[in-house]
Motif scaffolding. Sequence first.
Motif, PDB file in Angstrom:
ATOM      1  N   GLU A   1       0.978  -1.043  -0.026  1.00  0.00           N
ATOM      2  CA  GLU A   1       0.090   0.008  -0.063  1.00  0.00           C
ATOM      3  C   GLU A   1       1.022   1.255  -0.012  1.00  0.00           C
ATOM      4  OE1 GLU A   1      -2.097   0.685   3.746  1.00  0.00           O
ATOM      5  OE2 GLU A   1      -0.939  -0.317   4.818  1.00  0.00           O
ATOM      6  N   GLU A   2       0.253   2.197  -0.349  1.00  0.00           N
ATOM      7  CA  GLU A   2       1.016   3.628  -0.421  1.00  0.00           C
ATOM      8  C   GLU A   2       0.569   4.417   0.632  1.00  0.00           C
ATOM      9  OE1 GLU A   2       1.790   6.120  -4.011  1.00  0.00           O
ATOM     10  OE2 GLU A   2       0.009   7.000  -3.432  1.00  0.00           O
ATOM     11  N   LEU A   3       1.631   4.824   1.451  1.00  0.00           N
ATOM     12  CA  LEU A   3       1.299   5.727   2.793  1.00  0.00           C
ATOM     13  C   LEU A   3       1.480   7.004   2.719  1.00  0.00           C
ATOM     14  CD1 LEU A   3       3.044   3.303   5.394  1.00  0.00           C
ATOM     15  CD2 LEU A   3       0.502   3.280   4.749  1.00  0.00           C
ATOM     16  N   HIS A   4       0.970   7.854   3.196  1.00  0.00           N
ATOM     17  CA  HIS A   4       1.087   9.360   2.878  1.00  0.00           C
ATOM     18  C   HIS A   4       1.611   9.887   4.333  1.00  0.00           C
ATOM     19  CE1 HIS A   4      -1.288   9.361  -0.907  1.00  0.00           C
ATOM     20  NE2 HIS A   4      -1.876   8.212  -0.285  1.00  0.00           N
ATOM     21  N   ASN A   5       2.480  10.917   4.083  1.00  0.00           N
ATOM     22  CA  ASN A   5       2.816  11.809   5.205  1.00  0.00           C
ATOM     23  C   ASN A   5       2.030  12.664   5.913  1.00  0.00           C
ATOM     24  OD1 ASN A   5       4.945  12.868   6.862  1.00  0.00           O
ATOM     25  ND2 ASN A   5       5.171  14.597   5.230  1.00  0.00           N
ATOM     26  N   PRO A   6       1.755  12.678   7.096  1.00  0.00           N
ATOM     27  CA  PRO A   6       2.218  11.677   8.183  1.00  0.00           C
ATOM     28  C   PRO A   6       1.482  10.665   8.247  1.00  0.00           C
ATOM     29  CG  PRO A   6       0.919  13.218   9.275  1.00  0.00           C
ATOM     30  CD  PRO A   6       0.672  13.693   7.854  1.00  0.00           C
ATOM     31  N   ALA A   7       2.184   9.135   8.520  1.00  0.00           N
ATOM     32  CA  ALA A   7       1.602   7.912   8.548  1.00  0.00           C
ATOM     33  C   ALA A   7       1.780   7.147   9.682  1.00  0.00           C
ATOM     34  CB  ALA A   7       2.118   7.324   7.363  1.00  0.00           C
ATOM     35  N   ARG A   8       0.874   6.245   9.904  1.00  0.00           N
ATOM     36  CA  ARG A   8       0.928   5.571  11.015  1.00  0.00           C
ATOM     37  C   ARG A   8       1.939   4.275  10.482  1.00  0.00           C
ATOM     38  NH1 ARG A   8      -1.974   0.721  12.173  1.00  0.00           N
ATOM     39  NH2 ARG A   8      -2.440   0.119  14.320  1.00  0.00           N
ATOM     40  N   VAL A   9       2.962   3.914  11.127  1.00  0.00           N
ATOM     41  CA  VAL A   9       3.776   2.551  11.071  1.00  0.00           C
ATOM     42  C   VAL A   9       4.142   2.182  12.257  1.00  0.00           C
ATOM     43  CG1 VAL A   9       5.995   2.141  10.013  1.00  0.00           C
ATOM     44  CG2 VAL A   9       4.751   3.817   9.024  1.00  0.00           C
ATOM     45  N   VAL A  10       3.728   1.208  12.396  1.00  0.00           N
ATOM     46  CA  VAL A  10       3.889   0.129  13.646  1.00  0.00           C
ATOM     47  C   VAL A  10       5.238  -0.390  13.647  1.00  0.00           C
ATOM     48  CG1 VAL A  10       1.342  -0.150  14.067  1.00  0.00           C
ATOM     49  CG2 VAL A  10       2.632  -1.754  12.908  1.00  0.00           C
ATOM     50  N   PRO A  11       5.673  -0.828  14.873  1.00  0.00           N
ATOM     51  CA  PRO A  11       6.849  -1.237  14.823  1.00  0.00           C
ATOM     52  C   PRO A  11       7.258  -2.554  13.903  1.00  0.00           C
ATOM     53  CG  PRO A  11       6.336  -0.883  17.028  1.00  0.00           C
ATOM     54  CD  PRO A  11       5.102  -0.664  16.328  1.00  0.00           C
ATOM     55  N   ALA A  12       6.385  -3.430  13.994  1.00  0.00           N
ATOM     56  CA  ALA A  12       6.644  -4.539  13.084  1.00  0.00           C
ATOM     57  C   ALA A  12       6.437  -4.467  11.725  1.00  0.00           C
ATOM     58  CB  ALA A  12       5.316  -5.788  13.508  1.00  0.00           C
ATOM     59  N   GLN A  13       5.872  -3.255  11.206  1.00  0.00           N
ATOM     60  CA  GLN A  13       5.838  -2.999   9.808  1.00  0.00           C
ATOM     61  C   GLN A  13       7.052  -2.405   9.445  1.00  0.00           C
ATOM     62  OE1 GLN A  13       2.444  -0.153   9.360  1.00  0.00           O
ATOM     63  NE2 GLN A  13       2.303  -0.362   7.227  1.00  0.00           N
ATOM     64  N   GLU A  14       7.975  -1.799  10.227  1.00  0.00           N
ATOM     65  CA  GLU A  14       9.061  -1.001   9.624  1.00  0.00           C
ATOM     66  C   GLU A  14       9.765  -1.776   8.781  1.00  0.00           C
ATOM     67  OE1 GLU A  14      11.102   0.176  13.346  1.00  0.00           O
ATOM     68  OE2 GLU A  14       9.343   1.408  14.136  1.00  0.00           O
TER      69      GLU A  14
END
Length: 874
Positions: free
Chosen positions: A786-799
């Motif tokens: 997926e495309e994320l837009h600034n500011p975005a939710r990024v969980v630790p496991a997603q990094e």
Amino acid sequence: MLEKCIVDGKFQQALGISLECQRLDKLEESIMRSENIMAMLTYCMGISQTFVNRRKYRHEVLKILVKIYRSLPSPDYLSISQCLMFLDDPGTVASILEILLKGDKEANLLAYQVAFDLYENERQPFLLKVRDYLPEPRVSSRFEVPEGTTNASQVTENDADHIPTSMDTTEGSDQPTASQSTEHHSSSTDHEDSQKYADKLSKLKKILTGETPIHLTLQFLYGHNRSDILILKTIKQSVELRNSVCHSATIYANALMHAGTTVDTFLRENLDWLSRATNWAKFSATAGLGVIHRGHLQQGRSLMAPYLPQNGAASGGSPFSEGGALYALGLIHANHGEGIKHFLIESLRSANNEVIQHGACLGLGLAALGTADEDIYDEIKSVLYSDNAVAGEAAGISMGLLMVGAGKDKDEEMLAYAHGTSHEKITRGLALGIALTVYGREEDADTLIEQLTRDQNPLLRYGGMYALALAYRGTANNKAIRHLLHFAVSDVSDDVRRTAVLALGFVLYSEPEQTPRIVSLLSESYNPHVRYGAALAVGISCAGTGLHEAISLLEPLTSDVVDFVRQGALIAMAMVLIQTTEAQESYVGTFRRQLEKIILDKHEDTMSKMGAILATGIIDAGGRNVTIALQSRTKHDRITAVIGMAVFSQYWYWYPLIYFLSLSFTPTAFIGLNHDLNMPKFTFLSNAKPSLFGYPPATAPPVAASAIKLPTAVLSTSARAKARAKKEYDSKHPPEKSMLEEASQSQANGSLKTSKPSKEEGKETDAMQVDFPAEKKSEVEQPSGEELHNPARVVPAQEKYIKFREGSRYVPIKAAPSGFVMLKDLEPSEPEVLVSSDAPASLAPGSSSGTNAGQPNIAGEEEPQPPQPFEYSA
């Protein structure tokens, strides 16, 4: 062996042996002779933090690393400043930042990135020292000329290139000469340069003091809030009104669920229900606003104004709400209290009520966390010496908060008073306060730890367990682990044994995989206090990891025979599973259903129900946009988070301390910023299915069950009798057919004479109609990314799935998948498109909030235009 490793080119092994042998010369040689010096420096920095047990020796290693970093052609200022922070050298950090600010735009971006990385470690005293070492932003007047010099002499080579060779002149006797025009232009250029430098310096100081990052975090949490009000409404309806413990637990859960979002819709919609809180429950309910509005530094005091003591004195209102409001102010300004601490000092001086003193002490300790301010210390000490149990407990904790890691000469004074007082509350508060003063001191604190752990008073031995935990936090030190395990199985006091096991979580949070293995036998102990400690130890060290081993250990404890063990296990499980989805770990859905079942069960005991309610607030904390992290993204300890978790674990004795858990929350966000510290429109990729890390689905509202009309039962004998009667009537009275019916009948007979229905068809028509199940629709295949837009939710496991686009206009200065990241603009001449900010409205308590206060604003969505004027005619 060491020489052989160097000769053979096995430099990592050589580096490890050098560290073990304490040969710093060989350490430097093995780094400098390796092919990839930067990788070796990073490796050395990592193992120096984990495997070097002695603090003084670790500092010597860090000094060598700083020396090597600075000798490189392009120094890594991000790593240098991290090392200097551990060496407590704010002056050198300030000089590095000053050099970077005087450089080009890329150097400026690097300076801001260094400041953001330092801020994430939350060392308030160090950041304030760096700020004070930086020069004041001075803007010279446009026509100001220093004495003894001319402006022309101060023009740099770069500026000289921009000075025009010919100047437009006007006719008249006052026409300036060419030299005067050059001086005037030079003066204006100097003014512009000094103005730009002052602006950059001001931005840098706002980052260091936390003003900019806190404002950006507040925007993110408000704009992305996905908290589920229906969950809270279900809890509220299921909790009995006469059960004050569960009533208060619901207020705590609401505060944690909306921590930092500024959304207090639930409280505003349930004011009558909220008003049932009395005495200390009212204190907690008021303090909960501080958690919800945490970081609202500008409007914090005005938000709490209706509850605060007026002019520092009691306003005639409830002392419990006034004390809670002072505590709330501390929570709002936690670790950033320069603007509020003077008000809190005045409130403490003029307070005569023990409840107001209790709230003021806690608020002051939070606001001045780790500053070691002697004036504040004396004010709090005067409250302690009044020997009031309620105020004295808060004063003891507050003295520890104030002197975090810096109370070398204060701990003996606190210990002497703890021995002298007859109040158990004061002794317990001071025991925790003393433990806070030895934070991070490791072997330097061994003498005091030995003194505490050998004391006859179990409350001071209890403090000794916390002192061990905080002195050796995150080091996984074998000596500290052995010491704690010894007390966990041998002490005569259940409180000490419980705390000794719990303290293992603080020592091991840097290696969460080890904790379940170490406490597995303790989790099966016959002593319920030890089992409770094992549960919280796993919760603390494995918080936010979703670790399968931790879940396997906690799962049987959630159905333990003892109520408080179940409570601790539910809270610990929520801490482990925070920001973990059902797609990642199937147990998440089971756990949520278990919490709902416990809350709705009227026969469940109060302790378990309270644990389930708190767990519901923790697992959805911060609008489902925060996680619990005791380490920063650079793998260094976050002081505020560790301290908050330590004080939170005191809720066993005092429920209002539950709010300290909010200090360990950190937003799971990627926030990209440009040179002006604004958020440009910027996209990047997450190479994982959207459902894998998406928000949990919202709770469906209950559907009102409508009464279904059932068919009337008809007996078979009645049906046959009716059929016979109808047949007899038809034979006696044949129906008269109209001409149209006769024509149609004859036409039908002529055309359908050959097509008579077969017996099988007749059977089919008489057969019962059966509803066949609908064919299963094929599931829509999810995209692989997926495309994320600034500011975005990024969980630790997603990094690990985050990728930045090639050929994008913006390039991160530091390849970080989350946190505050400075973006370099590769097309500076093009106009920038900025993200529209979702700033929270500063509503004062009592005013009506919007219906969509908790809902995020969708970027680009506009209100529909009103219709054009028209005339209405009936």
